[in-house]
Motif scaffolding. Structure first.
Motif, PDB file in Angstrom:
ATOM      1  N   ALA B 232      15.789  30.197  53.010  1.00  0.00           N
ATOM      2  CA  ALA B 232      14.522  30.772  52.542  1.00  0.00           C
ATOM      3  C   ALA B 232      14.235  32.103  53.226  1.00  0.00           C
ATOM      4  O   ALA B 232      13.386  32.870  52.772  1.00  0.00           O
ATOM      5  CB  ALA B 232      13.370  29.808  52.793  1.00  0.00           C
ATOM      6  N   GLY B 233      14.924  32.377  54.330  1.00  0.00           N
ATOM      7  CA  GLY B 233      14.769  33.652  55.026  1.00  0.00           C
ATOM      8  C   GLY B 233      15.730  34.715  54.542  1.00  0.00           C
ATOM      9  O   GLY B 233      15.704  35.839  55.042  1.00  0.00           O
ATOM     10  N   SER B 234      16.571  34.381  53.581  1.00  0.00           N
ATOM     11  CA  SER B 234      17.501  35.364  53.016  1.00  0.00           C
ATOM     12  C   SER B 234      16.783  36.179  51.944  1.00  0.00           C
ATOM     13  O   SER B 234      16.405  35.643  50.898  1.00  0.00           O
ATOM     14  CB  SER B 234      18.716  34.649  52.414  1.00  0.00           C
ATOM     15  OG  SER B 234      19.460  35.543  51.620  1.00  0.00           O
ATOM     16  N   ILE B 235      16.613  37.467  52.180  1.00  0.00           N
ATOM     17  CA  ILE B 235      15.875  38.300  51.220  1.00  0.00           C
ATOM     18  C   ILE B 235      16.667  38.385  49.913  1.00  0.00           C
ATOM     19  O   ILE B 235      16.100  38.380  48.835  1.00  0.00           O
ATOM     20  CB  ILE B 235      15.602  39.706  51.795  1.00  0.00           C
ATOM     21  CG1 ILE B 235      14.979  39.593  53.205  1.00  0.00           C
ATOM     22  CG2 ILE B 235      14.659  40.488  50.880  1.00  0.00           C
ATOM     23  CD1 ILE B 235      14.755  40.935  53.904  1.00  0.00           C
ATOM     24  N   ASN B 246       8.030  29.238  46.986  1.00  0.00           N
ATOM     25  CA  ASN B 246       7.701  30.638  47.253  1.00  0.00           C
ATOM     26  C   ASN B 246       7.368  30.886  48.726  1.00  0.00           C
ATOM     27  O   ASN B 246       7.966  31.709  49.363  1.00  0.00           O
ATOM     28  CB  ASN B 246       6.604  31.118  46.313  1.00  0.00           C
ATOM     29  CG  ASN B 246       5.514  30.092  46.119  1.00  0.00           C
ATOM     30  OD1 ASN B 246       5.077  29.461  47.069  1.00  0.00           O
ATOM     31  ND2 ASN B 246       5.071  29.914  44.887  1.00  0.00           N
ATOM     32  N   ILE B 248       5.517  32.353  51.015  1.00  0.00           N
ATOM     33  CA  ILE B 248       5.659  33.724  51.528  1.00  0.00           C
ATOM     34  C   ILE B 248       5.559  33.809  53.063  1.00  0.00           C
ATOM     35  O   ILE B 248       6.395  34.454  53.693  1.00  0.00           O
ATOM     36  CB  ILE B 248       4.664  34.676  50.825  1.00  0.00           C
ATOM     37  CG1 ILE B 248       5.007  34.750  49.322  1.00  0.00           C
ATOM     38  CG2 ILE B 248       4.720  36.084  51.427  1.00  0.00           C
ATOM     39  CD1 ILE B 248       4.028  35.565  48.490  1.00  0.00           C
ATOM     40  N   ARG B 251       8.828  32.485  54.508  1.00  0.00           N
ATOM     41  CA  ARG B 251       9.958  33.374  54.230  1.00  0.00           C
ATOM     42  C   ARG B 251       9.903  34.632  55.095  1.00  0.00           C
ATOM     43  O   ARG B 251      10.921  35.069  55.638  1.00  0.00           O
ATOM     44  CB  ARG B 251       9.963  33.759  52.745  1.00  0.00           C
ATOM     45  CG  ARG B 251      10.412  32.644  51.811  1.00  0.00           C
ATOM     46  CD  ARG B 251      10.337  33.113  50.359  1.00  0.00           C
ATOM     47  NE  ARG B 251      10.758  32.091  49.417  1.00  0.00           N
ATOM     48  CZ  ARG B 251      12.003  31.907  49.003  1.00  0.00           C
ATOM     49  NH1 ARG B 251      12.965  32.675  49.478  1.00  0.00           N
ATOM     50  NH2 ARG B 251      12.302  30.962  48.134  1.00  0.00           N
ATOM     51  N   VAL B 252       8.722  35.213  55.195  1.00  0.00           N
ATOM     52  CA  VAL B 252       8.583  36.419  56.028  1.00  0.00           C
ATOM     53  C   VAL B 252       8.936  36.107  57.482  1.00  0.00           C
ATOM     54  O   VAL B 252       9.640  36.874  58.141  1.00  0.00           O
ATOM     55  CB  VAL B 252       7.141  36.986  55.912  1.00  0.00           C
ATOM     56  CG1 VAL B 252       6.835  37.951  57.046  1.00  0.00           C
ATOM     57  CG2 VAL B 252       6.944  37.671  54.558  1.00  0.00           C
ATOM     58  N   ALA B 255      12.780  35.741  57.721  1.00  0.00           N
ATOM     59  CA  ALA B 255      13.445  37.046  57.642  1.00  0.00           C
ATOM     60  C   ALA B 255      13.229  37.792  58.965  1.00  0.00           C
ATOM     61  O   ALA B 255      14.146  38.444  59.481  1.00  0.00           O
ATOM     62  CB  ALA B 255      12.897  37.856  56.469  1.00  0.00           C
ATOM     63  N   GLY B 256      12.027  37.669  59.498  1.00  0.00           N
ATOM     64  CA  GLY B 256      11.738  38.274  60.800  1.00  0.00           C
ATOM     65  C   GLY B 256      12.589  37.662  61.900  1.00  0.00           C
ATOM     66  O   GLY B 256      13.077  38.367  62.790  1.00  0.00           O
TER      67      GLY B 256
END
Lengths: 328, 328
Positions: B232-235, B246, B248, B251-252, B255-256
């Motif tokens: 879910a962290g893969s953009i 979703n 958000i 996920r953010v 990714a961080g």
């Protein structure tokens, strides 16, 4: 349209200009707020200008490198009244002065404004007084209620045409030095994420009704949300450019922003609203410094070309000012 | 080694188990804290177990899906004293019970413990009493001073051998539903970033001296920091898996975390410490649910294989439990 300025105040001794930190490699530099828009790609008839106050942290460091939120809101008016055909001026602190009147008239009707420091608000107001289609809305992206208030005002001002371009360009790099590595505080990262990642999300959420109004009007052409990112937010680039600017809080916040762009693109896809991350290049602004390879005009021309050529197929992408697709 | 438990309290009516939210597609599911380690890849002689308190938000929602910080600290003792040769047990709330003694003896000396809810602390303490080489350190990754205190304790306990594996596995998904989209509060994202992104950084920073001590001892083999991430962290994956979850803020934050892994890898490269992001798969835990395709044992075996095969060339990467390199 009358010029309004809600809550703007002249700079005081506690509100000083901020010198930006920048990191560089060939063509790469962490920088914000450098993009001017000067074109006629849409019938832009007025612009909202936003500003943030500047503060020092308890440790005496500048906690905000870039004091503005540059919210570039360019509403569409299919049949603008005559007084709306005047251009909106958009400048940067380093050269906050209107272009010569003759060129304004020639290039009517669209310019774009970016204000980076509260301390320039007096100049900004003078400018706004010269051009009655400029509207100033005070906004602090750290203050969610402020965003709501500003969005309501924008909603009123944009009218039936809605808002067809939002550029989320607020930016902060809370780090003290270029070689700071692990030497940052949790609050540095929290600040960076709040301004650089959450700010654009909150702005877009608050302005959704106005953006959707534009998207529903096919005569508007396109409706676009631009999140100003950076190659420093590319995780794949870290191994190659880390030594040129480690800036962990900044990098995390920009990777987070890129994820936010991708998510927002999915949220807005059904509305036909394009959302993407844009790296504006390393530009000779007061933050970018004079060693930067790009002039403001060059960066803007390139960014505009990218924006102009976007289609819904590009939503959710990460693009450079020269159109290159950047790796996440 | 004596069993210690600082500040652990039994569950009360206001501290209830949390039901996790999970999202799925074939093989993909947002989940945390599912990885057991049960192997002999190093001479692990004891384990620190950490726990976070559980709280409800003012809105009555669970603000923390996964109530623990699972800090898997496995110090190396080249010549462990006899009482250290006993295995350390590491379990999960769903099956927080020690394996049969016979299998323990056979598989000596290493297991790994993951505790996901404060409410299980009584069980945990009972377990720790059975196995005197288990040490419990209370920790809250939201509380930086708590991290410092825990790291100091870990430093003492790890001794000259230092710490050769740190698994940052704290996780939270503050969202109410799987289809929440823009309907989250800024505080949801702030919480996710604080736990999922800043937590691992602060943990690693605080434990740097102990990690470096291990890295300097060539007899230790490898010293590794594992940040438990998620697809879910893969953009890049957003466009294909967004509708399946979703989330958000989550996920953010992931990714961080991936960006943080890449940055930490650069910070630790010169020390020879490997740092990477690991997606543990979708596993049949209480969070993953019974529909998940992987058993705990399968996930663990796969993750261990990945960890075991790592070299310094892999530092800064994003890997799946099956060894696949994932896109950022």
């Amino acid at each position: 349209m009358a010029v309004k300025c809600s809550g703007m105040a002249p700079p005081t001794s506690s509100r000083q200009p901020i010198t930006g930190h920048a990191t560089g490699e060939g063509g790469y530099r962490v920088q914000e707020g450098c993009v001017y828009i000067y074109t006629q790609i849409w019938s832009w008839t007025f612009v909202r200008i936003t500003s943030l106050s500047v503060s020092r942290s308890p440790l005496g460091r500048w906690t905000r490198e870039d004091s503005l939120l540059e919210m570039w809101m360019l509403p569409h008016h299919p049949s603008p009244p005559p007084h709306h055909s005047k251009p909106c001026i958009v400048c940067e602190p380093a050269n906050l002065k209107p272009p010569p009147a003759s060129s304004l008239l020639k290039s009517s009707p669209a310019f774009l404004l970016s204000i980076r420091a509260w301390c320039h608000s007096e100049e900004l107001q003078n400018l706004a007084h010269q051009y009655p289609n400029i509207e100033i809305i005070k906004l602090d992206v750290e203050d969610w209620s402020s965003i709501e208030t500003a969005a309501k005002k924008a909603d009123e001002l944009c009218g039936k045409g809605g808002l067809n371009l939002l550029v989320n360009n607020a930016g902060v790099n809370p780090m003290d030095s270029l070689k700071s590595g692990f030497h940052f505080q949790p609050s540095d990262m929290e600040l960076a994420v709040r301004i650089n990642t959450l700010g654009p999300i909150q702005m877009t959420k608050a302005l959704l009704p106005v953006l959707r109004r534009s998207a529903k009007m096919t005569s508007n052409g396109k409706t676009i949300v631009v999140n100003i990112s950076s190659t420093a937010g590319s995780i794949k680039h870290v191994a190659s450019n880390y030594k040129l600017g480690n800036l962990i809080p900044y990098r995390v916040s920009k990777a987070g922003l890129n994820m936010a762009s991708a998510c927002m693109a999915e949220e807005l896809r059904a509305d036909g609203i394009i959302c993407f991350s844009l790296h504006p290049g390393w530009v000779r602004t007061d933050m970018g410094g004079q060693k930067a390879p790009l002039s403001v005009q060059e960066s803007v021309a390139s960014c505009l070309k990218v924006i102009k050529n976007l289609t819904i197929q590009d939503t959710g992408s990460f693009l450079s000012y020269d159109g290159e697709v950047l790796p996440w």
